[in-house]
Design an enzyme around this catalytic site. Structure first.
Site, PDB file in Angstrom:
ATOM      1  N   THR A 179      42.330  38.724  39.193  1.00 29.26           N
ATOM      2  CA  THR A 179      42.486  40.238  39.724  1.00 29.26           C
ATOM      3  C   THR A 179      43.710  40.839  39.836  1.00 29.26           C
ATOM      4  O   THR A 179      43.818  42.060  40.331  1.00 29.26           O
ATOM      5  CB  THR A 179      41.379  40.339  40.908  1.00 29.26           C
ATOM      6  OG1 THR A 179      41.921  39.615  41.827  1.00 29.26           O
ATOM      7  CG2 THR A 179      40.023  40.228  40.844  1.00 29.26           C
ATOM      8  N   TYR A 180      44.935  40.130  40.072  1.00 27.55           N
ATOM      9  CA  TYR A 180      46.315  40.691  40.098  1.00 27.55           C
ATOM     10  C   TYR A 180      46.459  41.594  39.016  1.00 27.55           C
ATOM     11  O   TYR A 180      46.534  41.026  37.828  1.00 27.55           O
ATOM     12  CB  TYR A 180      47.327  39.725  40.291  1.00 27.55           C
ATOM     13  CG  TYR A 180      47.026  38.737  41.669  1.00 27.55           C
ATOM     14  CD1 TYR A 180      46.318  39.325  42.699  1.00 27.55           C
ATOM     15  CD2 TYR A 180      47.888  37.679  41.706  1.00 27.55           C
ATOM     16  CE1 TYR A 180      46.187  38.418  43.915  1.00 27.55           C
ATOM     17  CE2 TYR A 180      47.613  37.086  42.798  1.00 27.55           C
ATOM     18  CZ  TYR A 180      46.846  37.323  43.776  1.00 27.55           C
ATOM     19  OH  TYR A 180      46.807  36.490  44.991  1.00 27.55           O
ATOM     20  N   SER A 181      46.808  42.756  38.890  1.00 29.10           N
ATOM     21  CA  SER A 181      47.021  43.656  40.088  1.00 29.10           C
ATOM     22  C   SER A 181      45.936  44.808  39.791  1.00 29.10           C
ATOM     23  O   SER A 181      46.115  45.658  39.338  1.00 29.10           O
ATOM     24  CB  SER A 181      48.471  44.130  40.062  1.00 29.10           C
ATOM     25  OG  SER A 181      49.324  43.210  40.082  1.00 29.10           O
ATOM     26  N   GLY A 236      44.257  41.383  35.859  1.00 30.30           N
ATOM     27  CA  GLY A 236      44.420  40.777  34.496  1.00 30.30           C
ATOM     28  C   GLY A 236      46.004  40.922  34.266  1.00 30.30           C
ATOM     29  O   GLY A 236      46.491  40.016  33.445  1.00 30.30           O
TER      30      GLY A 236
END
Length: 314
Positions: A52-54, A62
């Site tokens: 989930t970054y960012s 992704g």
């Protein structure tokens, strides 16, 4: 540099874990490559990211995995890196989710973005507190047997669910978590030390604290109310600027002056002096910040230093 083995694995790491949340957020692809090159060039090899970054940039995430994947392909150094990523976090598209369906789908998506065949360390990032722990561990078992994941670890899971996971793993012959990623630093001590440290000791977990510098507060650059208003992170860390926080900053100043080093280096060295801590997770966006991190494993705090920091941060 001397490497440390992650408990219950054959993975060997240098004692600083680079936090990849900055990739695709405060660092673009080119700057990310430069930072990663310097990090690895100094002898470090442990990189942490998440699917989930960012997400706060595009609502999905992704970007960090994609940048790391491009860097690994460009440099051809996958075998030199211990790579960790995570699953289960909330985004605008979905809530917290550690169901079998979500884990299997997310793992394949992470592998594709990273451009690798296997994830070294795969974390339960957040617990949805709904999925049976046996279902979650069974999904990881599928991934391990398929060769897509080597080992699993845990981050934001309650002590009760963590213990339940170990019990289920033993009872059902499922993979067990080998590491813990807790929120732990000089101004956030009690939750880990009271609730999680006994679990880490009992089950022999390697510990990789996140927010090791309290989102920058422990660098010492925030000294007045106005300082917090001049940074994007100010609102989130202003809570630390209380009597205890000011005591901690004073103690960091004293130890930093003693060794002619930076406050952040001292804060990380304090973590590294803790017997349960294996490698603090920390990010950097410049060469000078990296040097501050690199200095921490070389700073042997004495009993007086540790006592001073412990007392200030009580």
């Amino acid at each position: 540099m001397k490497k440390i083995k992650i408990q219950h694995t054959d993975l060997e790491i240098a004692p600083i874990n680079f936090g990849g949340n900055v990739f695709g957020w405060t660092l673009d692809e080119q700057k990310s490559f430069e930072i990663l090159d310097k990090f690895v060039g100094a002898g470090f090899n442990f990189i942490d990211t998440a699917d989930t970054y960012s997400w706060w940039v595009n609502g999905k995430g992704g970007q960090s995995e994609e940048i790391i994947g491009k860097w690994l392909k460009n440099r051809g150094n996958r075998n030199d890196i211990v790579l960790a990523t995570k699953v289960g976090s909330e985004t605008k598209e979905h809530g917290f989710d550690i169901s079998r369906k979500h884990i299997l789908k997310s793992a394949d998506e992470s592998l594709q973005r990273l451009g690798v065949d296997q994830i070294d360390l795969y974390y339960t990032h957040f617990d949805d507190n709904v999925t049976p722990v046996e279902e979650t561990l069974s999904a990881y078992d599928e991934l391990i047997k398929a060769g897509k994941v080597r080992f699993i670890a845990a981050s934001n899971i309650s002590p009760e669910r963590l213990i339940e996971s170990f019990d289920s793993a033993e009872k059902n012959g499922l993979p067990r978590y080998v590491a813990l990623q807790p929120h732990y630093n000089l101004v956030e001590r009690s939750r880990f030390e009271n609730d999680y440290a006994p679990i880490a000791e009992t089950y022999g977990l390697s510990v990789f604290p996140y927010w090791s510098l309290a989102a920058g507060f422990l660098t010492g650059k925030y000294r007045t109310e106005a300082d917090f208003d001049n940074t994007a992170r100010g609102g989130g860390i202003k809570k630390y600027f209380d009597d205890k926080g000011k005591r901690v900053l004073k103690a960091l100043d004293m130890v930093a002056e003693k060794y002619d080093t930076k406050q952040a280096t001292v804060a990380l060295a304090w973590l590294l002096a803790k017997p349960l801590v294996t490698a603090p997770i920390v990010s950097a966006t410049s060469a000078s910040q990296l040097e501050t991190l690199f200095a921490a494993p070389k700073l042997p705090l004495d009993a007086e230093d540790i006592g001073l920091l412990n007392e200030a941060s009580k």
